[in-house]
Design an enzyme around this catalytic site. Structure first.
Site, mmCIF file in Angstrom:
data_model
loop_
_atom_site.group_PDB
_atom_site.id
_atom_site.type_symbol
_atom_site.label_atom_id
_atom_site.label_comp_id
_atom_site.label_asym_id
_atom_site.label_seq_id
_atom_site.Cartn_x
_atom_site.Cartn_y
_atom_site.Cartn_z
ATOM 1 N N CYS A 2 0.818 -1.201 0.000
ATOM 2 C CA CYS A 2 0.000 0.000 0.000
ATOM 3 C C CYS A 2 0.862 1.266 0.000
ATOM 4 C CB CYS A 2 -0.954 0.079 1.185
ATOM 5 S SG CYS A 2 -2.069 -1.319 1.262
ATOM 6 N N ARG A 27 4.393 -0.294 -4.569
ATOM 7 C CA ARG A 27 4.104 -0.841 -3.245
ATOM 8 C C ARG A 27 2.869 -1.740 -3.231
ATOM 9 N NH1 ARG A 27 6.700 1.900 0.774
ATOM 10 N NH2 ARG A 27 5.144 1.163 2.248
ATOM 11 N N TRP A 75 -2.362 -3.042 -1.749
ATOM 12 C CA TRP A 75 -2.017 -4.461 -1.844
ATOM 13 C C TRP A 75 -2.937 -5.140 -0.839
ATOM 14 C CZ3 TRP A 75 -0.113 -8.432 1.288
ATOM 15 C CH2 TRP A 75 0.391 -9.552 0.618
ATOM 16 N N ASN A 101 -2.363 1.537 5.561
ATOM 17 C CA ASN A 101 -1.387 0.519 5.182
ATOM 18 C C ASN A 101 -1.136 -0.319 6.427
ATOM 19 O OD1 ASN A 101 0.789 -0.947 4.168
ATOM 20 N ND2 ASN A 101 2.253 0.679 4.580
ATOM 21 N N GLY A 102 -1.252 -1.651 6.314
ATOM 22 C CA GLY A 102 -1.006 -2.506 7.473
ATOM 23 C C GLY A 102 -2.198 -3.402 7.741
ATOM 24 N N GLU A 485 18.864 -17.255 -6.214
ATOM 25 C CA GLU A 485 18.443 -15.916 -6.626
ATOM 26 C C GLU A 485 17.975 -15.921 -8.092
ATOM 27 O OE1 GLU A 485 17.616 -13.318 -5.262
ATOM 28 O OE2 GLU A 485 17.876 -11.686 -6.678
ATOM 29 N N LYS A 489 14.138 -14.877 -9.221
ATOM 30 C CA LYS A 489 13.848 -13.849 -10.224
ATOM 31 C C LYS A 489 12.911 -14.407 -11.295
ATOM 32 C CE LYS A 489 15.715 -10.351 -8.624
ATOM 33 N NZ LYS A 489 15.299 -10.901 -7.362
ATOM 34 N N GLU A 492 9.286 -14.986 -9.843
ATOM 35 C CA GLU A 492 8.461 -13.818 -9.545
ATOM 36 C C GLU A 492 8.119 -13.014 -10.794
ATOM 37 O OE1 GLU A 492 11.986 -10.962 -7.643
ATOM 38 O OE2 GLU A 492 9.972 -10.811 -6.856
ATOM 39 N N HIS A 508 20.976 -36.620 -4.870
ATOM 40 C CA HIS A 508 20.184 -37.075 -3.724
ATOM 41 C C HIS A 508 18.687 -36.910 -3.981
ATOM 42 C CE1 HIS A 508 23.810 -37.653 -1.413
ATOM 43 N NE2 HIS A 508 24.211 -36.436 -1.758
ATOM 44 N N LYS A 611 6.350 -4.387 -3.474
ATOM 45 C CA LYS A 611 7.777 -4.150 -3.230
ATOM 46 C C LYS A 611 8.137 -4.296 -1.750
ATOM 47 C CE LYS A 611 11.896 -2.636 -4.417
ATOM 48 N NZ LYS A 611 12.754 -3.675 -5.013
#
Ligand code: M6R
Length: 616
Positions: A2, A27, A75, A101-102, A485, A489, A492, A508, A611
């Site tokens: 948010c 965000r 979000w 936000n939260g 990493e 990438k 996402e 294994h 983000k």
């Protein structure tokens, strides 16, 4: 999670807010909305989907000219991303509007009470409860909006940034924060509230960092900050050292592309000013004395996502250079396993945003147990460095794309610096050994630029592979976190199955995944000095190739051993083993970005993500 903007001043509030929301859209982008106070009335508009949907609605139904207003990009946590659940939320009378936000954890109880008292709630959100609580408290606070908000905040549990506007207080906007970010932008005859400075950077670079549990009132002529009980509170003022152009795409199709290209400069900026004339490292934001650092007998690195991968690499450098045992843990798991912590434990918390809630909670747990916390962070004024004992800023400049790139490389550099500094202070590294690594680090911006110059074949390969359903990544030693990493990438951005493995683990179990034509990307360590890691991974590549995999190999220039066993070789300049991730990660960023683009995805705003993850 948010983005929030509030404005009071002489300009068109709507223009300021929409411009701010555009910069904050990274965000969260499930829905967006605005509320303005115009001509004695409150007007509001909100739409599900990206900001563009709200802008289209505003073009169809223009709002009145106004100089006071608030805006939000969401979000979703409570309630699906629909028009109805989009912020702002209004009270029963439509006199006040709230953005948030939260997560308000006790919202169900608050909501039930409100409904019993006759309020009609029209959304599924936790936020709407705040609008109705304010409706009750505003008259009780004699029309003082800040006081009404303080009274409401005392009833709330959880994490929140709240920003409110009211038709009967047309020249003020008030905000409150607990555990979520809120900064004030101080202008000339105008003031701003926002989740981060990028929202108002085009208008002012003078900012005020609000502390925990504070309420702020902005007017044209000033800013007043109090605690939740109404006592005057102090807050830190600072000057933002980057300007609006740093938060623009600058001609690139995606912020991610721009941020990938900025990496040589970002890495150079992280190194800047850390080495004094005598060649000694000086980390002046450390705020931990050399004596305290000499007492440390254990290091625990905590982080999430990409920052966690930086932590995994840091472990190799820290243990090798300092001989201090080092653990690395996902912040979201850390406090639930009852970790053994004491005054001799140094906890290193890595975060680009400085807002990640899982990490904030983990570091608070560590400090409660008496440990010292050093934050490695990119965002000046954010919560995580403020709550730590020491901070090392990465100075990468704003990172807007959801996928972290320059954030990661600069975190690595900061980790190397911390490890070297500990080696220096504790005497586990000779001065000339430190100087030699520092020289290697100083060569990295040029080498990263070299990698970037040779990326066209990687882009071609990404386009060719864009219909693949699965890609595996292999690495050993520091190449293993690089493999993780690379896979993150791709997941996402391209939404395809991607997994990183320690190459030695293949036999294994995971080797069963290999089938004809499956792309496997392997990171090969430097071949110099009879590097055993090099020879081992060469064998692992042969094993997957023998089972039909398409081997894509990242290897140093001049490493001819890989030519015969690889279907594609991506070359990177030579570097010491421990520093190689600064180079080997870059082609994986470019690969994921291009592949996602070829699939037609929004690279900067991948689905379901945000983000800054400010909820647990
Ligand atoms: O801001 P932080 O570094 O604390 O963020 C941590 C993760 O959320 C972040 O790295 C995330 O994994 C990125 N989207 C990865 O590209």
């Amino acid at each position: 999670m948010c983005g929030i903007v509030g404005y009071v001043g002489p300009r068109s509030a709507l223009d300021v807010i929409i411009e701010g929301l555009r910069r904050l859209e990274y965000r969260g982008y499930d829905s967006a909305g605005v509320a303005l106070i115009a001509g004695g009335k409150l007007e509001s508009e909100r739409r599900a989907g990206k900001l563009a949907n709200l802008e289209a609605a505003l073009a169809e139904h223009p709002m009145s000219e106004a100089n006071t207003g608030i805006g939000h990009t969401r979000w979703a946590t409570h309630g699906a991303p629909t028009d109805r659940n989009a912020h702002p939320h209004l009270d029963c009378t439509g006199s006040l509007a709230v953005i948030h936000n939260g997560i308000i954890e006790n919202f169900a109880r608050l909501r039930a009470g409100l409904e019993e008292r006759g309020h009609e709630l029209t959304s599924d959100t936790d936020t709407e409860a705040v609008a109705h609580l304010l409706e009750e408290e505003f008259p009780a606070a004699d029309g003082d909006l800040a006081e009404a908000l303080r009274r409401v905040c005392r009833k709330l549990q959880g994490a929140f940034t709240l920003v409110v506007t009211h038709v009967d207080a047309p020249d003020v906007v008030v905000g409150a924060r607990r555990n979520s970010p809120l900064v004030v932008g101080r202008g000339d005859g105008e003031n701003f509230l926002a989740s981060d400075v990028s929202a108002f950077i085009a208008h002012t670079r003078e900012a005020v960092e609000l502390g925990q549990d504070q309420v702020v009132e902005i007017r044209r002529d000033g800013v007043t900050v109090t605690d939740f009980d109404g006592n005057p509170a102090t807050s830190r003022e600072y000057h933002v050292d980057w300007d609006a152009s740093a938060a623009e795409k600058g001609g690139y199709d995606w912020f991610m592309l721009k941020e990938i290209e900025e990496q040589p400069q970002a890495v150079a900026d992280t190194l800047l000013g850390r080495i004094d004339v005598a060649g000694r490292l000086s980390l002046d934001e450390m705020r931990l004395s050399d004596e305290e650092l000499r007492e440390i007998d254990k290091i625990i690195v905590i982080a999430c996502g990409t920052a966690f991968h930086a932590g995994l690499i840091a472990k190799y450098a820290i243990e090798h250079w300092t001989r201090i045992p080092c653990e690395v843990e996902l912040a979201s798991e850390f406090r639930y396993r009852d970790p053994i912590l004491d005054r001799q434990t140094l906890v290193i918390a890595i975060s680009q945003s400085g807002e990640t809630m899982d990490l904030l909670m983990a570091l608070r747990h560590a400090r409660d147990q008496g440990s010292r916390v050093l934050a490695i962070c990119n965002t000046n004024g954010s919560t995580i460095p403020r709550e730590s004992d020491a901070v090392l800023y990465t100075h990468a400049g704003p990172e807007v794309a959801v996928a972290s790139t320059k954030g990661f490389l600069t975190q690595l550099v900061a980790c190397y610096l911390v490890a070297l500094y500990l080696g220096q202070v504790r005497g586990t590294k000779w001065g000339d050994e430190i100087t030699s690594v520092v020289d290697d680090l100083r060569a990295m911006p040029g080498k990263i630029a070299q990698v970037l110059e040779g990326m066209e074949p990687v882009r071609e390969l990404a386009r060719e592979l864009c219909e693949e359903r699965s890609v595996l990544f292999l690495g050993r030693h520091v190449g293993y976190p690089v493999a993780l990493e690379g896979a993150l990438k791709l997941k996402e951005l391209a939404y395809i199955h991607a997994e990183g493995f320690a190459a030695g683990e293949l036999k294994h179990g995971p080797i069963a995944l290999i089938e004809n034509g499956l792309p496997v990307i392997a990171i090969v360590p430097p071949p110099r000095g009879r590097n055993i890691l090099h020879d081992k991974i060469v064998s692992n590549i042969q094993e997957v190739r023998a089972r039909g995999a398409r081997a894509i190999v990242i290897a140093e220039e001049g490493d001819t051993t890989v030519d015969a066993i690889a279907d594609h070789v991506i070359r990177i300049p030579s570097a010491p083993t421990l520093l190689q991730p600064l180079l080997s990660t870059v082609p994986l960023q470019v690969f994921a970005c291009e592949l996602a683009s070829a699939k037609g995805h929004d690279v900067d705003q991948p689905r379901n993500l945000a983000k800054s993850v400010t909820v647990e």
